[in-house]
Enzyme design. Sequence first.
Site, PDB file in Angstrom:
ATOM      1  N   PHE A   1      64.044  27.621  73.814  1.00 42.20           N
ATOM      2  CA  PHE A   1      63.969  26.188  73.517  1.00 42.20           C
ATOM      3  C   PHE A   1      65.035  25.787  72.504  1.00 42.20           C
ATOM      4  O   PHE A   1      64.749  25.118  71.525  1.00 42.20           O
ATOM      5  CB  PHE A   1      62.563  25.790  73.048  1.00 42.20           C
ATOM      6  N   HIS A   2      66.267  26.219  72.772  1.00 41.35           N
ATOM      7  CA  HIS A   2      67.387  25.852  71.921  1.00 41.35           C
ATOM      8  C   HIS A   2      68.705  26.090  72.660  1.00 41.35           C
ATOM      9  O   HIS A   2      68.718  26.655  73.749  1.00 41.35           O
ATOM     10  CB  HIS A   2      67.357  26.628  70.594  1.00 41.35           C
ATOM     11  N   ALA A   3      69.762  25.603  72.047  1.00 41.06           N
ATOM     12  CA  ALA A   3      71.135  25.852  72.501  1.00 41.06           C
ATOM     13  C   ALA A   3      71.943  26.204  71.256  1.00 41.06           C
ATOM     14  O   ALA A   3      71.418  26.183  70.135  1.00 41.06           O
ATOM     15  CB  ALA A   3      71.707  24.610  73.190  1.00 41.06           C
TER      16      ALA A   3
END
Length: 134
Positions: free
Chosen positions: A48-50
Site C-alpha cells: 500500500f505504497h509507492a
Amino acid sequence: MSIDYSLKFKVLSDARGKLIALEGGRQIPFDIKRIYYLYDLNDLPRGFHAHYKLKQVMICLNGSLRVYLDDGKGRKENIELSNPQEAVLIDNLVWHEMHDFSKDCVIAVLASDYYDEADYIRDYSIFEKAIRER
C-alpha cells in the site's frame, strides 16, 4: 499497463539441484543496495505504497502470494508469484500491494537504494499527484 513488470530468471540445473544467480545490472536492472525478506506472514495485506525513486524486484522464494501494481496509467491485479524463477519488477512511482500469502510464503526483495522513509508515498492521493507532476 505501461511498464513491463515481469522477470524470468535462468535456472542452472543438474543432478544436485537448481541454482539461480542474480547480479545487479544484469538479471536485475539496477545495482542492488539492499536486500530484505518477509516470512511468517499472516492474512493481512502489505505494501500500500509507492516510492519516488526506489526500484525493487520481488521474488517469492517459497509458497505464493498475489501482487497488485498501479503505475498511474494502468493497473495489473492478481499477479501470482509462486515460482522462484519468476519475479516482479516494481519501478519507481508504482503503487504496489501484496495479498493472499500462503502459510509458507517467503518473499525476497532486491532494492536499488538504501532505506529512506522520505522516499515512501503512503497516501494514494499523493501518489496520483506525483504521477501527474512527473
